[in-house]
Design a protein around this motif. Structure first.
Motif, PDB file in Angstrom:
ATOM      1  N   ASP A 203       0.827  -1.207   0.000  1.00 15.62           N
ATOM      2  CA  ASP A 203       0.000   0.000   0.000  1.00 15.62           C
ATOM      3  C   ASP A 203       0.864   1.261   0.000  1.00 15.62           C
ATOM      4  OD1 ASP A 203      -2.269  -1.521  -0.029  1.00 15.62           O
ATOM      5  OD2 ASP A 203      -2.722  -1.287   2.106  1.00 15.62           O
ATOM      6  N   ALA A 204       1.917   1.251   0.792  1.00 16.89           N
ATOM      7  CA  ALA A 204       2.799   2.423   0.849  1.00 16.89           C
ATOM      8  C   ALA A 204       3.449   2.670  -0.507  1.00 16.89           C
ATOM      9  CB  ALA A 204       3.869   2.220   1.924  1.00 16.89           C
ATOM     10  N   ARG A 205       3.816   1.598  -1.178  1.00 19.49           N
ATOM     11  CA  ARG A 205       4.444   1.747  -2.499  1.00 19.49           C
ATOM     12  C   ARG A 205       3.458   2.317  -3.509  1.00 19.49           C
ATOM     13  NH1 ARG A 205       5.817  -0.699  -7.428  1.00 19.49           N
ATOM     14  NH2 ARG A 205       8.061  -0.612  -7.878  1.00 19.49           N
ATOM     15  N   LYS A 206       2.248   1.748  -3.568  1.00 18.15           N
ATOM     16  CA  LYS A 206       1.251   2.234  -4.520  1.00 18.15           C
ATOM     17  C   LYS A 206       0.917   3.700  -4.273  1.00 18.15           C
ATOM     18  CE  LYS A 206      -1.038  -2.238  -5.290  1.00 18.15           C
ATOM     19  NZ  LYS A 206      -2.271  -3.033  -5.024  1.00 18.15           N
ATOM     20  N   LEU A 207       0.715   4.053  -3.022  1.00 19.09           N
ATOM     21  CA  LEU A 207       0.375   5.441  -2.691  1.00 19.09           C
ATOM     22  C   LEU A 207       1.519   6.394  -3.022  1.00 19.09           C
ATOM     23  CD1 LEU A 207      -1.425   4.742   0.691  1.00 19.09           C
ATOM     24  CD2 LEU A 207      -2.487   5.785  -1.330  1.00 19.09           C
ATOM     25  N   THR A 208       2.744   5.982  -2.735  1.00 18.74           N
ATOM     26  CA  THR A 208       3.899   6.835  -3.018  1.00 18.74           C
ATOM     27  C   THR A 208       4.072   7.046  -4.515  1.00 18.74           C
ATOM     28  OG1 THR A 208       5.038   6.112  -1.014  1.00 18.74           O
ATOM     29  CG2 THR A 208       6.393   7.081  -2.745  1.00 18.74           C
ATOM     30  N   LEU A 209       4.003   5.969  -5.294  1.00 17.57           N
ATOM     31  CA  LEU A 209       4.193   6.096  -6.739  1.00 17.57           C
ATOM     32  C   LEU A 209       3.123   6.980  -7.365  1.00 17.57           C
ATOM     33  CD1 LEU A 209       5.257   2.499  -7.866  1.00 17.57           C
ATOM     34  CD2 LEU A 209       6.680   4.432  -7.190  1.00 17.57           C
ATOM     35  N   GLN A 210       1.882   6.808  -6.938  1.00 10.47           N
ATOM     36  CA  GLN A 210       0.821   7.644  -7.489  1.00 10.47           C
ATOM     37  C   GLN A 210       1.004   9.101  -7.089  1.00 10.47           C
ATOM     38  OE1 GLN A 210      -1.253   6.702  -9.705  1.00 10.47           O
ATOM     39  NE2 GLN A 210      -2.559   8.520  -9.834  1.00 10.47           N
ATOM     40  N   THR A 211       1.482   9.331  -5.882  1.00 10.92           N
ATOM     41  CA  THR A 211       1.720  10.699  -5.412  1.00 10.92           C
ATOM     42  C   THR A 211       2.826  11.373  -6.217  1.00 10.92           C
ATOM     43  OG1 THR A 211       1.011  10.107  -3.183  1.00 10.92           O
ATOM     44  CG2 THR A 211       2.361  12.088  -3.407  1.00 10.92           C
ATOM     45  N   VAL A 212       3.924  10.659  -6.446  1.00  7.20           N
ATOM     46  CA  VAL A 212       5.037  11.216  -7.224  1.00  7.20           C
ATOM     47  C   VAL A 212       4.609  11.446  -8.671  1.00  7.20           C
ATOM     48  CG1 VAL A 212       7.355  10.732  -8.111  1.00  7.20           C
ATOM     49  CG2 VAL A 212       6.808  10.230  -5.730  1.00  7.20           C
ATOM     50  N   LEU A 213       3.896  10.477  -9.249  1.00  6.64           N
ATOM     51  CA  LEU A 213       3.416  10.632 -10.619  1.00  6.64           C
ATOM     52  C   LEU A 213       2.467  11.820 -10.736  1.00  6.64           C
ATOM     53  CD1 LEU A 213       3.102   9.602 -13.531  1.00  6.64           C
ATOM     54  CD2 LEU A 213       1.302   8.068 -12.709  1.00  6.64           C
ATOM     55  N   GLY A 214       1.547  11.932  -9.783  1.00 11.47           N
ATOM     56  CA  GLY A 214       0.598  13.039  -9.813  1.00 11.47           C
ATOM     57  C   GLY A 214       1.276  14.390  -9.683  1.00 11.47           C
ATOM     58  N   ALA A 215       2.253  14.483  -8.785  1.00 12.54           N
ATOM     59  CA  ALA A 215       2.962  15.746  -8.593  1.00 12.54           C
ATOM     60  C   ALA A 215       3.751  16.128  -9.840  1.00 12.54           C
ATOM     61  CB  ALA A 215       3.889  15.639  -7.384  1.00 12.54           C
ATOM     62  N   ALA A 216       4.429  15.153 -10.459  1.00 15.58           N
ATOM     63  CA  ALA A 216       5.189  15.431 -11.679  1.00 15.58           C
ATOM     64  C   ALA A 216       4.269  15.857 -12.811  1.00 15.58           C
ATOM     65  CB  ALA A 216       5.994  14.195 -12.082  1.00 15.58           C
ATOM     66  N   THR A 217       3.116  15.212 -12.912  1.00 16.22           N
ATOM     67  CA  THR A 217       2.160  15.560 -13.962  1.00 16.22           C
ATOM     68  C   THR A 217       1.594  16.959 -13.732  1.00 16.22           C
ATOM     69  OG1 THR A 217       1.583  13.226 -14.216  1.00 16.22           O
ATOM     70  CG2 THR A 217       0.053  14.834 -15.136  1.00 16.22           C
TER      71      THR A 217
END
Length: 278
Positions: A203-217
């Motif tokens: 869960d921590a990995r999925k949430l982190t990756l989506q957060t980083v992707l969202g911020a970069a986008t």
């Protein structure tokens, strides 16, 4: 036109694979136009032939080098002098040389080749594997517009291309060449932080990756300054403010800036080790 060019990779590591994958995925060239060669690792050549259908030169006759229109130099910095001295008599001034070798100047490559072939030095990063590299590019002597167009076509198949002066390529190396590793380190820390407060690794990995992707986008699509976006999500005395205050207390910004400065300095040191000095 690149569709009629023969391309030879001298060196068959991860960056060579990323570039040839980009070229083939975008159908810029056909597999038969690409030859891969290296000095010792025949298994690696077999792997690239199996995965991509390219041609491997397992001989020491250098026929692939003689026939190539474009040679992509993808060996390690410590190996470039010997490699170029080994192949120089089979190279020609009308071939285009594209280097992805960190720290080694265009002048050094020209010196070891011993003739006036056009040389373009580049610094992609490992995000090339997914077509999202940020590639710095500088032009050596004897480079004409047609060579720049060819180089752009090749490296735009793996991401963004940024043409700059050669003296700035060490800074590009320190920022974007090494940059993916800094982001991965941040992601590691965020995942561990999530686990510290009770989340599972998955869960921590999925949430982190989506957060980083969202911020970069958000940064890419809005064009807003990162400081403005940061302020928009930071309420006074809120959770984000508490987290940011903690990062400041550990001198987060200074650490990142010093990280880039030190990586840039190391690129310069490698250049001094493996390049001739004017």
């Amino acid at each position: 036109m690149i569709e009629n060019k023969k391309i030879c990779f001298v060196g068959a590591g991860a960056m060579a694979e990323a570039i040839l994958s980009g070229l083939l995925d975008h159908k810029i060239v056909k597999p038969g136009q690409i030859t891969v060669t290296n000095k010792e690792d025949r298994f690696r050549l077999d792997e690239l032939v199996y995965n991509f259908g390219v041609v491997a030169d397992r001989t020491q006759t250098y026929s692939s080098i003689q026939q190539a229109d474009i040679l992509i130099l993808a060996m390690k910095p410590k190996d470039i002098e010997k490699a170029l001295l080994d192949i120089r008599e089979w190279t020609r001034p009308d071939q285009l040389f594209l280097s992805v070798v960190a720290g080694v100047s265009t002048a050094t490559i020209s010196h070891f080749l011993g003739h006036a072939a056009p040389v373009i030095r580049t610094m992609p990063n490992t995000s090339a594997i997914v077509g999202l590299s940020a590639t710095g590019m500088c032009l050596g002597d004897h480079v004409r517009d047609e060579h720049v167009r060819l180089a752009r076509t090749i490296f735009e198949s793996i991401g963004l291309v940024f043409i700059t002066e050669e003296e700035k390529l060490d800074a590009i190396t320190g920022l974007s060449g090494s940059g993916p590793a800094y982001v991965y380190y941040l992601v590691e820390a965020m995942i561990k932080g999530g686990m510290d407060v009770g989340l599972s690794y998955e869960d921590a990995r999925k949430l982190t990756l989506q957060t980083v992707l969202g911020a970069a986008t958000m940064l890419s699509e809005t064009g807003e300054d990162p400081a403005v976006l940061r302020e928009k999500v930071t309420s006074p005395n809120g959770t984000t403010a508490r987290g940011l205050d903690t990062l400041r207390s550990y001198q987060f910004e200074q650490a990142v800036r010093e990280c880039i400065r030190q990586a840039t300095q190391r690129s310069k040191e490698l250049g001094q080790m493996f390049s001739i000095q004017k």
